[in-house]
Motif scaffolding. Structure first.
Motif, PDB file in Angstrom:
ATOM      1  N   GLN A 193       0.909  -1.079  -0.111  1.00 22.02           N
ATOM      2  CA  GLN A 193      -0.172  -0.132   0.044  1.00 22.02           C
ATOM      3  C   GLN A 193       0.866   1.247   0.046  1.00 22.02           C
ATOM      4  O   GLN A 193       0.642   2.283  -0.773  1.00 22.02           O
ATOM      5  N   ARG A 194       1.938   1.235   0.829  1.00 19.67           N
ATOM      6  CA  ARG A 194       2.801   2.362   0.933  1.00 19.67           C
ATOM      7  C   ARG A 194       3.492   2.625  -0.525  1.00 19.67           C
ATOM      8  O   ARG A 194       3.689   3.839  -0.927  1.00 19.67           O
ATOM      9  N   VAL A 195       3.849   1.648  -1.150  1.00 21.22           N
ATOM     10  CA  VAL A 195       4.429   1.699  -2.334  1.00 21.22           C
ATOM     11  C   VAL A 195       3.687   2.255  -3.472  1.00 21.22           C
ATOM     12  O   VAL A 195       3.898   3.244  -4.336  1.00 21.22           O
ATOM     13  N   GLY A 196       2.411   1.732  -3.227  1.00 25.19           N
ATOM     14  CA  GLY A 196       1.326   2.267  -4.361  1.00 25.19           C
ATOM     15  C   GLY A 196       0.825   3.729  -4.004  1.00 25.19           C
ATOM     16  O   GLY A 196       0.702   4.462  -5.087  1.00 25.19           O
ATOM     17  N   ASP A 197       0.875   3.820  -2.655  1.00 24.44           N
ATOM     18  CA  ASP A 197       0.740   5.442  -2.553  1.00 24.44           C
ATOM     19  C   ASP A 197       1.789   6.424  -3.012  1.00 24.44           C
ATOM     20  O   ASP A 197       1.370   7.455  -3.509  1.00 24.44           O
ATOM     21  N   ASP A 198       2.910   6.028  -2.784  1.00 27.46           N
ATOM     22  CA  ASP A 198       4.240   6.581  -3.319  1.00 27.46           C
ATOM     23  C   ASP A 198       3.806   6.813  -4.770  1.00 27.46           C
ATOM     24  O   ASP A 198       4.114   8.128  -5.527  1.00 27.46           O
ATOM     25  N   LEU A 199       3.681   5.798  -5.333  1.00 23.14           N
ATOM     26  CA  LEU A 199       3.511   5.874  -7.160  1.00 23.14           C
ATOM     27  C   LEU A 199       2.249   6.822  -7.472  1.00 23.14           C
ATOM     28  O   LEU A 199       2.146   7.676  -8.311  1.00 23.14           O
ATOM     29  N   SER A 200       1.323   6.755  -6.724  1.00 20.20           N
ATOM     30  CA  SER A 200      -0.170   7.470  -6.778  1.00 20.20           C
ATOM     31  C   SER A 200       0.268   8.997  -6.792  1.00 20.20           C
ATOM     32  O   SER A 200      -0.226   9.721  -7.455  1.00 20.20           O
ATOM     33  N   ARG A 201       1.078   9.210  -5.839  1.00 22.32           N
ATOM     34  CA  ARG A 201       1.236  10.798  -5.413  1.00 22.32           C
ATOM     35  C   ARG A 201       2.098  11.504  -6.628  1.00 22.32           C
ATOM     36  O   ARG A 201       1.946  12.470  -7.079  1.00 22.32           O
ATOM     37  N   ARG A 202       2.877  10.543  -7.194  1.00 20.22           N
ATOM     38  CA  ARG A 202       3.398  10.793  -8.567  1.00 20.22           C
ATOM     39  C   ARG A 202       2.852  11.190  -9.622  1.00 20.22           C
ATOM     40  O   ARG A 202       3.181  11.649 -10.945  1.00 20.22           O
ATOM     41  N   GLY A 203       1.523  10.684  -9.518  1.00 20.88           N
ATOM     42  CA  GLY A 203       0.640  10.607 -10.730  1.00 20.88           C
ATOM     43  C   GLY A 203       0.571   9.224 -11.802  1.00 20.88           C
ATOM     44  O   GLY A 203       0.314   9.308 -12.862  1.00 20.88           O
ATOM     45  N   TYR A 204       1.271   8.392 -11.191  1.00 21.99           N
ATOM     46  CA  TYR A 204       1.543   6.992 -12.199  1.00 21.99           C
ATOM     47  C   TYR A 204       0.429   6.209 -11.901  1.00 21.99           C
ATOM     48  O   TYR A 204      -0.258   5.928 -10.803  1.00 21.99           O
ATOM     49  N   ARG A 205       0.059   5.388 -13.101  1.00 26.13           N
ATOM     50  CA  ARG A 205      -0.622   4.269 -12.949  1.00 26.13           C
ATOM     51  C   ARG A 205       0.209   3.032 -12.792  1.00 26.13           C
ATOM     52  O   ARG A 205       1.115   2.861 -13.472  1.00 26.13           O
ATOM     53  N   PHE A 206      -0.483   2.208 -12.091  1.00 28.23           N
ATOM     54  CA  PHE A 206       0.028   0.843 -11.800  1.00 28.23           C
ATOM     55  C   PHE A 206      -0.914  -0.331 -11.451  1.00 28.23           C
ATOM     56  O   PHE A 206      -2.216   0.306 -11.556  1.00 28.23           O
ATOM     57  N   ARG A 207      -0.620  -1.343 -11.313  1.00 34.80           N
ATOM     58  CA  ARG A 207      -1.536  -2.460 -11.370  1.00 34.80           C
ATOM     59  C   ARG A 207      -0.930  -3.403  -9.868  1.00 34.80           C
ATOM     60  O   ARG A 207       0.388  -3.400  -9.855  1.00 34.80           O
ATOM     61  N   ILE A 208      -1.613  -4.253  -9.296  1.00 34.86           N
ATOM     62  CA  ILE A 208      -1.012  -5.353  -8.599  1.00 34.86           C
ATOM     63  C   ILE A 208      -1.276  -6.369  -9.292  1.00 34.86           C
ATOM     64  O   ILE A 208      -2.370  -6.931  -9.819  1.00 34.86           O
ATOM     65  N   ASP A 209      -0.248  -7.368  -9.554  1.00 37.92           N
ATOM     66  CA  ASP A 209       0.098  -8.446 -10.520  1.00 37.92           C
ATOM     67  C   ASP A 209      -0.758  -9.855  -9.410  1.00 37.92           C
ATOM     68  O   ASP A 209      -0.865  -9.546  -8.217  1.00 37.92           O
ATOM     69  N   ASP A 210      -0.946 -10.873 -10.161  1.00 32.17           N
ATOM     70  CA  ASP A 210      -1.363 -12.075  -9.488  1.00 32.17           C
ATOM     71  C   ASP A 210      -0.622 -12.545  -8.490  1.00 32.17           C
ATOM     72  O   ASP A 210      -1.049 -13.171  -7.418  1.00 32.17           O
ATOM     73  N   ASP A 211       0.750 -12.143  -7.998  1.00 33.34           N
ATOM     74  CA  ASP A 211       1.763 -12.423  -6.913  1.00 33.34           C
ATOM     75  C   ASP A 211       1.361 -11.491  -5.877  1.00 33.34           C
ATOM     76  O   ASP A 211       2.099 -11.675  -4.889  1.00 33.34           O
ATOM     77  N   GLY A 212       0.716 -10.456  -6.098  1.00 30.64           N
ATOM     78  CA  GLY A 212       0.445  -9.292  -5.222  1.00 30.64           C
ATOM     79  C   GLY A 212       1.505  -8.213  -5.339  1.00 30.64           C
ATOM     80  O   GLY A 212       1.757  -7.359  -4.478  1.00 30.64           O
ATOM     81  N   ASP A 213       2.402  -7.997  -6.207  1.00 33.26           N
ATOM     82  CA  ASP A 213       3.458  -7.256  -6.513  1.00 33.26           C
ATOM     83  C   ASP A 213       2.845  -6.048  -7.078  1.00 33.26           C
ATOM     84  O   ASP A 213       2.136  -6.127  -8.186  1.00 33.26           O
ATOM     85  N   VAL A 214       3.320  -4.869  -6.909  1.00 32.35           N
ATOM     86  CA  VAL A 214       3.073  -3.499  -7.743  1.00 32.35           C
ATOM     87  C   VAL A 214       3.784  -3.758  -8.921  1.00 32.35           C
ATOM     88  O   VAL A 214       5.061  -4.003  -8.934  1.00 32.35           O
ATOM     89  N   THR A 215       3.277  -3.397 -10.006  1.00 31.97           N
ATOM     90  CA  THR A 215       3.999  -3.362 -11.444  1.00 31.97           C
ATOM     91  C   THR A 215       3.347  -2.326 -12.289  1.00 31.97           C
ATOM     92  O   THR A 215       2.064  -1.885 -12.194  1.00 31.97           O
ATOM     93  N   GLY A 216       4.303  -2.063 -13.177  1.00 34.13           N
ATOM     94  CA  GLY A 216       3.807  -0.786 -14.191  1.00 34.13           C
ATOM     95  C   GLY A 216       4.891  -0.726 -15.228  1.00 34.13           C
ATOM     96  O   GLY A 216       6.037  -1.300 -15.344  1.00 34.13           O
ATOM     97  N   THR A 217       4.657   0.055 -16.199  1.00 38.88           N
ATOM     98  CA  THR A 217       5.677   0.293 -17.227  1.00 38.88           C
ATOM     99  C   THR A 217       5.875   1.588 -17.275  1.00 38.88           C
ATOM    100  O   THR A 217       5.480   2.608 -17.074  1.00 38.88           O
ATOM    101  N   TRP A 218       7.259   1.867 -17.589  1.00 39.35           N
ATOM    102  CA  TRP A 218       7.803   3.197 -17.565  1.00 39.35           C
ATOM    103  C   TRP A 218       8.699   3.245 -19.158  1.00 39.35           C
ATOM    104  O   TRP A 218       9.465   2.527 -19.110  1.00 39.35           O
TER     105      TRP A 218
END
Length: 192
Positions: A50-75
């Motif tokens: 959640q904290r990692v996702g919150d940090d990415l959200s504050r930056r305006g990034y989109r991401f998802r949680i994969d099937d393993d529960g990990d935060v992932t996205g493309t840059w």
């Protein structure tokens, strides 16, 4: 260069990486703080997805949680994962995979380039793996937060992982031959 995930050009996502929140927001983030004289000091807290996702959200990034529960996205077209590792999820690893691929025949040159990079830089650790008929390139930044991390420490680690891996991927992309061009040591199609 393609826009960063979440829109905007490379310059904007890089600016958000290097300064994820304005200084006033850092002082009033609402996290647990203590003071040193009149200076507020944030208390480190355990890492969470959640904290990692919150940090990415504050930056305006989109991401998802994969099937393993990990935060992932493309840059810039490269896949990144934000993994919590260790017995108590105390290690944050920012792992990127270059969107390109190299032929298996380039293995020696790729290993030499990765070795040179790792010898000359602290971050990221870079390596190659055989995937399919070619070579995939990875970059990793790992930090142990056994005693927790402040928001600023978390943000700096995420920034370090994304920026340094992107620098490596950009360097590789500029040196890699176009996909249809044979490598210098490979015989041309007419010579086979």
């Amino acid at each position: 260069m393609s826009p960063a995930l979440g829109g905007g050009g490379a310059g904007r996502w890089l600016a958000r990486l290097l300064n994820p929140r304005p200084p006033a927001a850092r002082r009033t983030s609402g996290t647990q703080t203590r003071t040193l004289g009149s200076i507020p000091i944030e208390k480190p807290r355990p890492l969470t997805t959640q904290r990692v996702g919150d940090d990415l959200s504050r930056r305006g990034y989109r991401f998802r949680i994969d099937d393993d529960g990990d935060v992932t996205g493309t840059w810039d077209g490269n896949r990144f994962w934000f993994l919590l590792l260790g017995e108590h999820d105390e290690i944050l690893q920012v792992r990127g995979r270059w969107a390109g691929a190299l032929p298996a025949a380039a293995r020696l040159a790729v290993l030499q380039a990765a070795n040179d990079w790792n010898r000359e830089r602290i971050w990221p650790k870079v390596y190659t793996r055989e995937e399919g008929a070619g070579l995939a390139l990875y970059a990793e930044v790992s930090v142990d937060f056994e005693h927790g991390a402040t928001e600023e420490q978390l943000a700096q680690t995420v920034s370090c992982g994304l920026v340094t891996a992107s620098q490596f991927f950009s360097t590789v992309a500029s040196l890699a031959p176009p996909p249809d061009e044979p490598l210098p040591d490979d015989p041309s199609p007419d010579e086979k």
